[in-house]
Design an enzyme around this catalytic site. Structure first.
Site, short mmCIF file in Angstrom:
data_model
loop_
_atom_site.label_atom_id
_atom_site.label_comp_id
_atom_site.label_asym_id
_atom_site.label_seq_id
_atom_site.Cartn_x
_atom_site.Cartn_y
_atom_site.Cartn_z
N GLN A 67 0.84 -1.20 0.00
CA GLN A 67 0.00 0.00 0.00
C GLN A 67 0.88 1.25 0.00
O GLN A 67 1.86 1.32 0.74
CB GLN A 67 -0.88 0.01 1.25
CG GLN A 67 -1.91 1.14 1.22
CD GLN A 67 -2.61 1.35 2.54
OE1 GLN A 67 -1.98 1.67 3.55
NE2 GLN A 67 -3.92 1.17 2.56
N CYS A 97 -6.13 7.06 5.60
CA CYS A 97 -5.39 7.28 6.85
C CYS A 97 -5.82 8.61 7.50
O CYS A 97 -5.74 9.66 6.88
CB CYS A 97 -3.89 7.30 6.60
SG CYS A 97 -2.99 7.65 8.11
N ASP A 201 -13.83 -3.14 13.12
CA ASP A 201 -14.31 -3.75 14.38
C ASP A 201 -14.59 -5.25 14.30
O ASP A 201 -15.30 -5.77 15.17
CB ASP A 201 -15.59 -3.06 14.88
CG ASP A 201 -15.37 -1.58 15.17
OD1 ASP A 201 -14.21 -1.13 15.20
OD2 ASP A 201 -16.39 -0.87 15.35
C1 FMN Z 1 -1.73 0.73 14.45
C2 FMN Z 1 -2.56 0.93 13.22
C3 FMN Z 1 -1.92 1.28 12.03
C4 FMN Z 1 -2.68 1.45 10.86
N1 FMN Z 1 -2.03 1.72 9.70
C5 FMN Z 1 -2.75 1.75 8.53
C6 FMN Z 1 -2.08 1.86 7.27
O1 FMN Z 1 -0.84 1.91 7.19
N2 FMN Z 1 -2.86 1.88 6.15
C7 FMN Z 1 -4.24 1.80 6.20
O2 FMN Z 1 -4.91 1.82 5.16
N3 FMN Z 1 -4.87 1.68 7.38
C8 FMN Z 1 -4.16 1.63 8.52
N4 FMN Z 1 -4.81 1.42 9.71
C9 FMN Z 1 -6.27 1.19 9.68
C10 FMN Z 1 -6.59 -0.31 9.59
O3 FMN Z 1 -6.13 -0.84 8.35
C11 FMN Z 1 -8.10 -0.56 9.71
O4 FMN Z 1 -8.74 0.14 8.67
C12 FMN Z 1 -8.66 -0.08 11.04
O5 FMN Z 1 -7.83 -0.46 12.12
C13 FMN Z 1 -10.07 -0.64 11.27
O6 FMN Z 1 -10.07 -2.04 11.25
P1 FMN Z 1 -10.08 -2.91 12.62
O7 FMN Z 1 -11.28 -2.45 13.41
O8 FMN Z 1 -10.20 -4.33 12.16
O9 FMN Z 1 -8.81 -2.60 13.34
C14 FMN Z 1 -4.09 1.29 10.88
C15 FMN Z 1 -4.70 0.96 12.09
C16 FMN Z 1 -3.97 0.77 13.24
C17 FMN Z 1 -4.67 0.38 14.51
#
Ligand code: FMN
Length: 320
Positions: A67, A97, A201
């Protein structure tokens, strides 16, 4: 047209988390598709060595996505060409982001405030490379501007091959709960033909099942719930196959996992940085053990491999 395997589980891109050692663990535990952390297009174009390192992929990881993010079309196009050389299966454009240093400068979720630029960037990157280009975004900048329905169509029209949608707005950052209704709406839009990946989530097999059944998404992407629990993918798959919940690995198994994962991380970085980096995973491991607080603190304060192995030994003895 991109074809998906049945009910794929996808490791979400996470900065400082989804590096090769962690990705390999998620793969071992059943993740069907892995994303790298986001990589700065500007830094790639300038060949910053720490950034170039983020392009490392191995064949065992496939299918794997790298990405990229940035606010300038020229550097995103240039970066995509550089990424293409390392032959990932996909290149993903980060339009989601929310962090200030990225979004306020117009990159990542900042693109949600300039749709023509977002769409033009996608169009030009798609044209510049031969491998499929995907995108990941949020519902909109804020609750007044839920624009995902429109963006999805426009991105599809310029050749984006799959779209991952995190069911939050930029303003929400990571607060509140993800709203899957708009994700389902996009998926059920008859104009949309590309795979729609739902995100936000998912932290249990039941929620993953609901995502597929209620919202009809083509894939489910999991981020935070994999930190400290890379086996979540296996648990979800087991539930899909049998309807039964698979227990969390035993303490002894978790210790073995920590050692192997941490060893990989230390090889990837070095011992001090590997340990520092790995604390985020450690903090989320050994959940639910009674009277674990002091050992957890000791574990998180360990600065060397020797100290950490010593604490892990104590954990193993106490919770056999
Ligand atoms: C520590 C951390 C780093 C993240 N870095 C990125 C990233 O580099 N690129 C991106 O598209 N999303 C990033 N995200 C977002 C996640 O890809 C995801 O969209 C978000 O955490 C929601 O999904 P979840 O509820 O399963 O965690 C990041 C999230 C976290 C918690």
């Amino acid at each position: 047209m991109l074809r998906m395997t049945k009910c794929p589980l996808i490791l979400a891109p996470m900065e400082d988390v989804t590096n090769p050692p962690f990705r390999k663990f998620c793969k071992r535990y059943g993740a069907d598709w892995l994303y790298s952390e986001f990589v700065s297009a500007d830094a790639l174009v300038r060949s910053i060595s720490q950034t170039m390192k983020k392009l490392a992929i191995e064949d065992v990881e496939r299918p794997v996505t790298i990405q990229i993010y940035g606010r300038f079309i020229d550097s995103m196009v240039e970066a995509a060409k550089l990424v293409e050389e390392v032959k990932p299966d996909f290149i993903d454009l980060n339009f989601g982001c929310p962090v200030k240093r990225v979004a306020q400068k117009g990159a990542g979720a900042g693109m949600l405030r300039d749709i023509p630029l977002m769409v033009d960037m996608a169009r030009q990157v798609v044209k510049a490379v031969k491998i499929p280009v995907t995108a990941k975004t949020r519902l909109g900048w804020d609750s007044e501007h839920i624009i995902i329905d429109d963006i999805a169509e426009q991105l599809q029209d310029v050749g984006i091959q799959a779209l991952a949608i995190h069911g939050r707005t930029r303003s929400q950052m990571y607060t509140g709960t993800a709203d899957w209704e708009p994700i389902g709406r996009v998926k059920n839009n008859p104009r949309i033909k590309i795979p729609i990946i739902g995100n936000g989530d998912i932290d249990s097999p039941q929620k993953a099942k609901e995502a597929f059944e209620k919202y009809g998404v083509d894939g489910v992407m999991i981020g935070r719930a994999s930190i400290g629990s890379p086996w979540i993918f296996q648990q979800i798959k087991h539930y899909f196959e049998t309807g039964e919940l698979l227990a969390t690995p035993s303490v002894a198994e978790q210790i073995a996992i920590v050692k192997e994962q941490l060893t990989g991380t230390m090889e990837w970085l070095d011992e001090p940085r590997g340990i520092l980096h790995f604390r985020r995973h450690l903090a989320a491991m050994f959940k639910g053990l009674p009277h674990f607080r002091e050992l957890r603190i000791e574990m998180l304060r360990s600065n060397t491999k020797e100290e950490l192995w010593h604490v892990l030994g104590k954990i193993g003895e106490r919770y056999q």
